[in-house]
Structure formats: C-alpha cells, structure tokens
Motif scaffolding. Structure first.
Motif, short mmCIF file in Angstrom:
data_model
loop_
_atom_site.label_atom_id
_atom_site.label_comp_id
_atom_site.label_asym_id
_atom_site.label_seq_id
_atom_site.Cartn_x
_atom_site.Cartn_y
_atom_site.Cartn_z
N LEU A 492 -49.19 7.23 2.53
CA LEU A 492 -48.17 8.22 2.86
C LEU A 492 -47.07 8.14 1.82
O LEU A 492 -46.44 7.09 1.63
CB LEU A 492 -47.61 7.94 4.26
CG LEU A 492 -46.57 8.95 4.75
CD1 LEU A 492 -47.20 10.32 4.93
CD2 LEU A 492 -45.95 8.48 6.06
N LEU A 493 -46.82 9.27 1.14
CA LEU A 493 -45.77 9.35 0.12
C LEU A 493 -44.60 10.11 0.72
O LEU A 493 -44.67 11.33 0.93
CB LEU A 493 -46.29 10.05 -1.12
CG LEU A 493 -47.58 9.48 -1.73
CD1 LEU A 493 -48.01 10.31 -2.94
CD2 LEU A 493 -47.38 8.02 -2.12
N ILE A 494 -43.52 9.40 1.02
CA ILE A 494 -42.36 10.02 1.66
C ILE A 494 -41.45 10.62 0.59
O ILE A 494 -41.16 10.00 -0.43
CB ILE A 494 -41.60 8.98 2.50
CG1 ILE A 494 -42.51 8.48 3.62
CG2 ILE A 494 -40.32 9.56 3.08
CD1 ILE A 494 -41.90 7.40 4.48
N GLY A 495 -41.02 11.86 0.85
CA GLY A 495 -40.13 12.54 -0.08
C GLY A 495 -40.82 13.62 -0.88
O GLY A 495 -40.15 14.40 -1.56
N LEU A 496 -42.14 13.71 -0.82
CA LEU A 496 -42.90 14.72 -1.56
C LEU A 496 -43.72 15.56 -0.60
O LEU A 496 -44.29 15.03 0.35
CB LEU A 496 -43.85 14.05 -2.56
CG LEU A 496 -43.25 13.45 -3.83
CD1 LEU A 496 -44.36 12.81 -4.65
CD2 LEU A 496 -42.53 14.50 -4.65
N PRO A 497 -43.80 16.89 -0.84
CA PRO A 497 -44.74 17.70 -0.06
C PRO A 497 -46.17 17.44 -0.53
O PRO A 497 -46.40 17.06 -1.68
CB PRO A 497 -44.31 19.13 -0.36
CG PRO A 497 -43.66 19.05 -1.71
CD PRO A 497 -43.00 17.70 -1.78
#
Length: 799
Positions: A492-497
């Motif tokens: 999960l990459l938080i901060g990117l759509p």
C-alpha cells in the motif's frame, strides 16, 4: 457533535459476518487445551468496554511472556463442569462416579493453578489465581476415592472396605471348595474342563451333559454346542448366596458414598462454578498467547487520539490458507490520523484492495475482542462500530441486484454512522453507470466526512481520486503494481492514487494487440493525461525508494566498517597495554632483585633491624610509586582520560595550589605548576600528571581550608577520622594505613586515630616504625585514655 457513550456496546453483527470474525474465533478454538474453556470462547466478541479490552490483552501478554520460559499448564483432562453443576441445583440428586471425578479434577486444577501463579510476577495471572477458591479440604477428602475407570476405591468408607474384604475371603473360600470338587469329579470323568467359571454372577463348573445327573446342584446354562452344562454345586450354593448378598451390600454402600460425595460437592457448587470460570479464562488467555506466537502477533495499543497505525499487518485467515500452500502473505502497513479521516484506495484488479479493507476490519474486531493482532505494531482508536460493505451482497430471494444490495447496506450505515465509527466500503459506486456511480460515491463520502466517521474505501473511479486530492480530510492511497512483471506487489502506497493498468494487463494476458491499441486511442485525452501523470508519480516514487534503499545500504556498510575499526582499535589498545604491563613487570622484577641484594648485604653486615625494616618499607613504596607513575604515563600515552565533560566555565584560571578533580581519576589532586596557557601539572598523591585545563574541575581554591569548599562542587565522599586495622597482619595493616594516610592528606584531614588494639604489640610497633619516616606525618603518639590509650595511635598530618 457530542461523543457517543462507548461504555459497553457490541460491534455491529452484520459487519462481523462480512469480515468473518466467527472464522477467526474458530481459528483460536484450535489453541484451547480442552473443553472447559469452549463456553467462554463462544462469548468472545468485539465490544467497546476499554478497561475490559485492555485487561484481556494484558492477560494475553502475560501468558505469552510466561510461555517464553515455561511450558503451558494444560487443562486438557478437564471436561466442562457447567452441566454437572446445573444438575447439582436439584436437591438430593446423586451424581455418577465419573461425574464426581470430573468435579474433583476441577478442584484439583484450581489448587494447581493457585500454587503456580498466586505469587508469580504477572499481575493479571496472579490476580486470577488468588481469586480461585481454596479446595484443599475437598481434594483431601475426595481425591483418589474414585478411579479414572469410574470404580470407587475401598478407602471411600470403612464399611466399603469391610464389605470388599469379606467378598474377597468368600470368593477365595468358594474357589477352594470348587477346586476340591473339580479334582474329585475329574477322577470320575464327568467334567468337560477342569476349570471354575462364572455364570449369572455365580461360580459354576462345566459338566458333560450326559453326566449332569451325577453332580447335584443348580444348572445355570449350557454351552452353544449343547455338550456342556454349567452347574453350581449344592455344596457352594449357600456360599454363592452369601456372596450375592455381599455384592448387593457393596452396591448399596457405593450409592450411599456417591450420594454423600454429591452433597459435599453441592455445598461447594458456587465455588466450583467460579473456579470453572477462572480456569476457563486462564486457558483462553493461554490460547491467545499460543495464537500470538504462531502468527507473530502484537498487543494492540488504544489511544484517545484518532490515529490508525498498523505496521506489517496480515489477515490471519489468509495467512492460514497460504501456510498450507507453503507461502507467506505480504504484510500491509497503513496509517491514517486526524485531520485525515478518509482514505481512497485505488489500483488494479486483484491488487489487494479488498483484502486490505478486510484485514483492517478484522484486526479492529480482534483488537476490540481482546485478541492479539497479527502485526508488528498496532495503534488504534476505540471504535463504536465497524460498518462494512464488502463483497457481493446480491440476493435473489430478496429481489436485490448487486448494486441494490450495496445501496441498501450503505443506506443503513449512513443512517447510524457516528464520529466514533469505522466505515469500510469496497468498490464504492460500482455495478452501475460509471458517471452516476462516481457521483453517488462522492456524495456518500461527503456524508461520512460530515459525520466524522473514519472511512476507507476502494475504487476504480478517477473522480474519487480527484476528490481525495481536493478534500482536506481525504488521502489517496494505491496498491502497488509492478510495471515490469505486470503483477501486483500488494504494497500500500499512501499519498499516491493508484493505476488501474487494465489495458496493460489485457495486453499481457494475450488480448489481440490491435484491440488494445484501439482501446488506447479511444481514451479521453484528459483521462490519458491523468493516467500518464499518475504513472509518472509512481515512477518517481519507485526511483526515490531505490535511492533511499541505496543510501540505507551505504549507511549500514559505514556503520559496520566503523564498528570493525573500533573493534580493531580496542584490540590493538589492549595488546599495547598488555605489552606495557609486561615491560613494567620485568623492570620491577629487576629493581626488586637489585633491592633485595642490597637488603641482603645489610643483613649480612648485621645492620640494625630497624634499618632493614625501613629499607623494606621504602622498597615497597618505591614499587608502588613506580607502578602508579607508569599507569599515569600509560593513560596519557593512550589518550586517557578522554573527552572532558561539559563543565561550566571557570571564573578565573587555575593557579598553583588549587585542589582539582582530574577527569576519570577518582582521587583529587593539587595543581603544582602551570606549564602553559592550556596545560597544567597536577600532583595526585605522589604522581605528577600533565593534563589539559579542560580536563580538570576546581574543588577548592588555593589557601582555602576544608571548611571553605567551592559551593558548586563537593567531594564525593569524606575521609573518616579514624581507621581500624584490628585483625590484619602487620604487612596488611601497614599497606592499608599507608593508603589511608594518602587519602586523609588529600582530603585535608589534620588529625587521625589509628585503632590497632593491644595484643602483643606487633601492629603498634610496625605502624609506629612507618609513621616515624612517613612523608605525610608531622608527629604521632598514643591516644589519650578516653580514646583508647595504647590500643590506638593519634597521627597528626603535615599541612
């Protein structure tokens, strides 16, 4: 909006079903040691009583710590006593022998747990153990009276013992009588076999059917072939009747004993019920601890702040499934904290979005049910509800389509959602026309945002990604997709759509290239531009992570190199110290040999004993001085005393006569010379050291008396006014007093009392000889009568 009351509220049952909480409870069931704790496990459910949640989690933590050093106490042999205790509610009821044994085993287990944990340094376990009732009298009275096969031991009552002894004697008598008959009838040839057997609980002998009239007695049956009849001879008929009577008395006594035992247990029914609950709680706690060890769980922390932090979290059911396939799940790390309350997760199909939402939901339910969670670290707020709409809720029976089912669920969630709730929505706005679905999804998110509920959703809609970028409380997140393999990584990459990558996946799966290219050309220019922008952001993040990984590797290599150099430096330094010590020992041995030769010459020349003793003392003093001076030089050569601590600046430069403390040297010293602006010569005892001005601190100005110390710095310990050497040998006393005089001189003492006792006067004579030529001693004399007389010596030191 006022905070809702969360004193005790059970989490929404529909969400528990959607998130498969019952399956997690069933997984925990496999770690119970026995059936006694099964009813308590069935009651485990997520709730909002924070004190109770923390108590259960703390108990799980204590049991896990216990298992690190000790084996688990097992309750596998215990059956659930609750139905038996319900039977004991009926007045006058008598339990069966095995039922009584089951309750006695519960009492025995309670005693064992009390002995094991009542004084154990685990507060929660000890508290539970101390709450167990005391069953020592009950176990002493009933223990061992019933065997595991259900038979009652003869010690259960004196009467039962007498009856059984009588039965054994009677059986032996019957056996003896029948054996005599067997020998007689065998000679007559009427027996089928020369054995005694039992039919209808009576002793009989086998007789050939054609000879049955030759044996007087009662026939109790025939063999299946009809060739043999079993006859009870008249001679033993009375004995057999007596045996049957004794056996009836035995049965009656056993029933009486079981009734008596039942009444004793009935009197302790409430205590046994309380013990069963506590034992169940202990066993369930150990089951949680075993689960925690097997699934590498942590104890979640609850905070009043709205912070949702899960590090390397895994879904326990997914992990169980993958383990059976020799695989491991990819852990997920997630963070959402106020003022951010909404997270929109996007990414490709099969990328892990739904699993991520389910993992979050089940972890929250487990934590609020007092179960350790499979994560490296977990910090959570206390949620009032977990409202989840995940999966296909289509219902033919209820005439609901997939979209209708989702809307029905969301409508119920929107009606009750509060600030304290967690909302999980999977593929929001799907299963309908995309533009209308996206608009509806944004409106739904706005509703939950206004309600203040912490909300996480998964989606493919670009409009929701834009909503997250434009809304202060919202946050984009993406399930990572490997562009090289076109496979999801489940990170999960938080901060990117996220990117849907639908066309890339279709091409990789072998779809006709012309079709894929046609699809690309049909994309709206704005959508294509947005997709390219998102792809560029992902590429930049990947490059940044690669650089960070390179820097971290370089940092670790430098740390390893530094540690290696430090280790080598310490090794070389120790080697140098050993070499210097060896050289010093060689030098001292040579000087000692020379000095001993000189002393031997004095002895051969009949020099006075006082002169020889003085020479020996002087030699020992010179050796000590040489070693101390050598040590000081070694420390200076090896860079000691080291970096000076940050001391407040001196109000004036140090001058000759100032008493100072040298860094890393316990004994204070006196400034004897200023070598230059930065270095001083300090005398510590008989040693003279060259030190930097920053390596000393002022203890007492020159010319001040001991009653005028510097207020900011005091000596760490006072030198006593008297010193006792009674019990020492002359050599020990001389060495100890010599060191004491040095300390007293440096400590500013002027008058000392040395206690040596009367004895034969050896200590007094030895010390007086030393005082007569000691450099610190001004004069010495026997103590006044009130201070010990000739058993002590007063020593006055030089200024």
């Amino acid at each position: 909006m006022p905070e809702p009351d969360l004193t005790r509220r059970v989490i929404d049952p529909f969400s528990r079903d959607v998130l498969e909480f019952a399956a997690v409870v069933e997984l925990l069931h496999s770690y119970l040691s026995g059936p006694i704790s099964e009813p308590l496990l069935e009651q485990v459910e997520p709730h909002t009583n924070l004190d109770l949640i923390r108590r259960d989690l703390e108990l799980a933590r204590e049991t896990r710590e216990y298992l690190r050093e000790s084996p688990r106490p097992s309750l596998a042999a215990l059956r659930d006593p609750r139905p038996l205790l319900d039977k004991l509610r009926v007045e006058g009821i008598s339990l069966a022998a095995l039922e009584i044994l089951a309750l006695v085993e519960v009492a025995r287990a309670a005693l064992d747990m009390h002995r094991l944990f009542a004084k154990h340094p685990t507060p929660r376990l000890a508290e539970l153990a101390r709450a167990l009732p005391d069953f020592r009298d009950l176990v002493t009275e009933l223990g061992g009276k019933i065997h595991p096969d259900g038979t009652v031991d003869s010690s259960a009552s004196p009467e039962l013992g007498r009856i059984r002894r009588a039965i054994e004697r009677l059986r032996a008598e019957i056996q003896t009588s029948l054996e005599r008959m067997l020998r007689r009838f065998a000679q007559e040839g009427v027996l089928q076999d020369a054995v005694v057997t039992i039919r209808n609980d009576r002793f009989v002998i086998p007789v050939r059917v054609e000879d049955k009239r030759r044996v007087q007695g009662v026939v109790h049956g025939a063999s299946s072939s009809g060739a043999t009849v079993y006859i009870e001879p008249l001679e033993t008929l009375g004995l057999n009747n007596e045996l049957v009577e004794l056996q009836d008395r035995e049965i009656a006594e056993i029933q009486r004993i079981l009734g008596e035992f039942s009444r004793k247990l009935q009197a302790r029914r409430e205590d046994l019920g309380r013990a069963a609950e506590i034992l169940s709680e202990i066993d369930l706690a150990f089951a949680k601890a075993e689960f925690s060890r097997q699934y590498d769980c942590c104890i979640p922390e609850f905070h009043t702040e709205r912070v949702l932090w899960l590090h390397e979290v895994r879904h326990p059911l997914l992990e169980k499934t993958l383990r059976s396939q020799k695989r491991q799940p990819v852990p997920l790390t997630l963070e959402l904290k106020a003022p951010k309350t909404l997270m929109i997760i996007s990414g490709p199909n099969t990328g892990g979005k739904t699993v991520g939402l389910k993992t979050l939901g089940i972890v929250v339910l487990m934590a609020q049910a007092g179960i350790p969670v499979p994560a490296s670290e977990a910090r959570l707020p206390l949620f009032g509800r977990v409202l989840a709409d995940i999966g296909d809720q289509q219902s033919i029976a209820a005439n609901l389509s997939t979209f209708s089912a989702h809307v029905t669920n969301i409508e119920a969630m929107a009606e009750v959602a509060e600030r304290s709730d967690l909302v999980l929505l999977d593929e929001i706005g799907a299963s309908t026309e995309p533009n209308e679905g996206a608009a509806l999804a944004v409106a739904i998110l706005e509703h939950f945002r206004q309600r203040g509920a912490m909300t996480l959703v998964s989606t493919h809609h670009s409009r929701l990604k834009a909503y997250a970028a434009e809304t202060a409380e919202a946050l984009n997140a993406a399930m990572e997709f490997d562009e090289t393999t076109l496979q999801p990584t489940y990170r999960l990459l938080i901060g990117l759509p996220g990117k849907s990558s639908a066309l890339d996946i279709a091409a990789r799966l072998g779809l006709e290239p012309s079709i894929v290219e046609k699809a690309r050309s049909l994309l709206h220019p704005a959508d294509a531009e947005a997709a390219a922008l998102v792809a560029g952001l992902h590429q930049q993040r990947t490059e940044m992570e690669r650089r960070l990984e390179t820097l971290e590797n370089q940092k670790q290599e430098l740390e390893a190199r530094r540690a290696q150099l430090e280790q080598q430096f310490q090794h070389d330094r120790r080697a140098k110290l050993r070499e210097l010590d060896s050289r010093l020992d060689d030098t001292l041995r040579q000087y000692a040999k020379t000095w001993e030769q000189s002393l031997e010459e004095l002895r051969t020349q009949a020099a006075p004993a006082k002169v020889v003793a003085r020479g020996e003392w002087k030699a020992a003093g010179l050796v000590r001085e040489a070693r101390e001076e050598w040590n000081a030089q070694v420390l200076e050569a090896l860079g000691m005393p080291g970096e000076a601590p940050q001391e407040p600046p001196l109000e004036r430069p140090l001058v000759v006569g100032d008493r100072v403390q040298v860094l890393n040297v316990s004994t204070p010293g006196i400034v004897t010379a200023r070598l230059n602006d930065e270095h001083l010569q300090v005398a510590v005892g008989r040693l003279k050291m060259r030190v930097g001005q920053g390596e000393v601190r002022l203890l007492m100005p020159a010319g001040a008396t001991t009653s005028e110390p510097v207020a900011a710095v005091q000596s760490s310990e006072e030198v006593p006014e008297e010193f006792n050497v009674i019990g020492n040998t002359a050599e020990e006393a001389r060495e100890r007093v010599d060191k004491f005089l040095d300390q007293a001189f440096l400590g500013g003492r002027s008058r000392l009392r040395i206690i040596h006792g009367h004895g034969k006067g050896v200590l007094r004579k030895t010390l007086h000889e030393m005082f007569s030529h000691h450099p610190h001693v001004e004069k010495f004399y026997s103590a006044p009568q009130q201070e010990g007389g000739t058993g002590a010596t007063i020593v006055e030191l030089k200024n």
